[in-house]
Motif scaffolding. Structure first.
Motif, PDB file in Angstrom:
ATOM      1  N   TYR A  89      -4.333   5.832   0.920  1.00 44.18           N
ATOM      2  CA  TYR A  89      -4.114   5.628  -0.505  1.00 44.18           C
ATOM      3  C   TYR A  89      -2.768   4.944  -0.684  1.00 44.18           C
ATOM      4  N   VAL A  90      -2.651   4.136  -1.744  1.00 45.77           N
ATOM      5  CA  VAL A  90      -1.390   3.482  -2.061  1.00 45.77           C
ATOM      6  C   VAL A  90      -0.871   4.098  -3.352  1.00 45.77           C
ATOM      7  N   LEU A  91       0.354   4.618  -3.295  1.00 44.40           N
ATOM      8  CA  LEU A  91       1.008   5.163  -4.475  1.00 44.40           C
ATOM      9  C   LEU A  91       1.968   4.105  -4.997  1.00 44.40           C
ATOM     10  N   TYR A  92       1.771   3.677  -6.223  1.00 47.40           N
ATOM     11  CA  TYR A  92       2.651   2.704  -6.861  1.00 47.40           C
ATOM     12  C   TYR A  92       3.509   3.437  -7.884  1.00 47.40           C
ATOM     13  N   THR A  93       4.805   3.202  -7.845  1.00 46.46           N
ATOM     14  CA  THR A  93       5.690   3.823  -8.819  1.00 46.46           C
ATOM     15  C   THR A  93       6.511   2.758  -9.542  1.00 46.46           C
ATOM     16  N   SER A  94       6.895   3.079 -10.758  1.00 48.28           N
ATOM     17  CA  SER A  94       7.676   2.169 -11.593  1.00 48.28           C
ATOM     18  C   SER A  94       9.169   2.335 -11.370  1.00 48.28           C
ATOM     19  N   ALA A  95       9.551   3.297 -10.552  1.00 48.38           N
ATOM     20  CA  ALA A  95      10.965   3.542 -10.254  1.00 48.38           C
ATOM     21  C   ALA A  95      11.091   3.819  -8.763  1.00 48.38           C
ATOM     22  N   ASP A  96      12.212   3.423  -8.206  1.00 54.14           N
ATOM     23  CA  ASP A  96      12.477   3.647  -6.781  1.00 54.14           C
ATOM     24  C   ASP A  96      13.007   5.073  -6.626  1.00 54.14           C
ATOM     25  N   VAL A  97      12.069   6.021  -6.567  1.00 59.12           N
ATOM     26  CA  VAL A  97      12.438   7.432  -6.435  1.00 59.12           C
ATOM     27  C   VAL A  97      11.867   7.979  -5.130  1.00 59.12           C
ATOM     28  N   PRO A  98      12.546   8.950  -4.511  1.00 59.29           N
ATOM     29  CA  PRO A  98      12.007   9.566  -3.305  1.00 59.29           C
ATOM     30  C   PRO A  98      10.660  10.242  -3.587  1.00 59.29           C
ATOM     31  N   VAL A  99       9.731  10.115  -2.635  1.00 56.82           N
ATOM     32  CA  VAL A  99       8.418  10.750  -2.741  1.00 56.82           C
ATOM     33  C   VAL A  99       8.157  11.491  -1.439  1.00 56.82           C
ATOM     34  N   SER A 100       7.734  12.749  -1.547  1.00 57.61           N
ATOM     35  CA  SER A 100       7.281  13.488  -0.371  1.00 57.61           C
ATOM     36  C   SER A 100       5.897  14.045  -0.673  1.00 57.61           C
ATOM     37  N   ILE A 101       5.104  14.204   0.378  1.00 57.37           N
ATOM     38  CA  ILE A 101       3.708  14.608   0.217  1.00 57.37           C
ATOM     39  C   ILE A 101       3.412  15.756   1.166  1.00 57.37           C
TER      40      ILE A 101
END
Length: 163
Positions: A89-101
């Motif tokens: 899956y591709v997660l697109y975000t509008s801000a450069d924020v850290p993401v953990s899953i």
């Protein structure tokens, strides 16, 4: 007249198959779709959480406008995603924020590829490709100084994709 109708139907079917078939650059077509939804929505407002069961997001051609909450080190928050098939899956975000899953048992899921831009459009500030198994996963954003982040989720492959 029936021959013309049949010919038109066959041509339409061929065009639709070409439009949604295997592209030479499938990532680019996925980015086009992700960008479109980041720009145009439709939008669903979500309040992320740091306690309890996080709200649910989906890969349903929607932009989730996620409001982050105060947390340790800045704004943060989690949402859940129920993967219906095991794929990237591709997660697109509008801000450069850290993401953990994390997966349903709380184990970290490694992000295969991550960047903070796309040649497709300037709205994409985060692009994360992650392999998910069938089941529920938690996406945690932050800590960050951003008050919110917009999220669009797309399957990395458009095989069988319907408009």
């Amino acid at each position: 007249m029936n021959k013309k109708l049949l010919a038109a139907l066959l041509m339409s079917t061929a065009l639709l198959s070409a439009a949604c078939g295997d592209d030479e650059e499938p990532e680019e077509s996925v980015d086009v779709e992700g960008c479109e939804h980041l720009r145009e929505g439709p939008a669903v407002p979500i309040l992320a959480t740091t306690t309890g069961t996080p709200p649910l997001v989906a890969n349903d051609h929607r932009r989730y406008d996620i409001t982050l909450v105060d947390g340790s080190g800045g704004r943060t928050g989690s949402v859940t995603f129920a993967a219906s098939e095991a794929t990237d899956y591709v997660l697109y975000t509008s801000a450069d924020v850290p993401v953990s899953i994390t997966n349903g048992s709380g184990a970290a899921v490694a992000i295969e590829e991550s960047t903070n831009s796309s040649e497709t459009c300037t709205e994409i500030k985060g692009r994360h490709v992650v392999p998910l198994t069938v089941g529920t996963h938690t996406f945690t954003f932050g800590p960050t100084s951003a008050a919110s982040v917009n999220l669009v989720i797309e399957e990395a492959s458009h095989e069988g994709h319907e408009h």
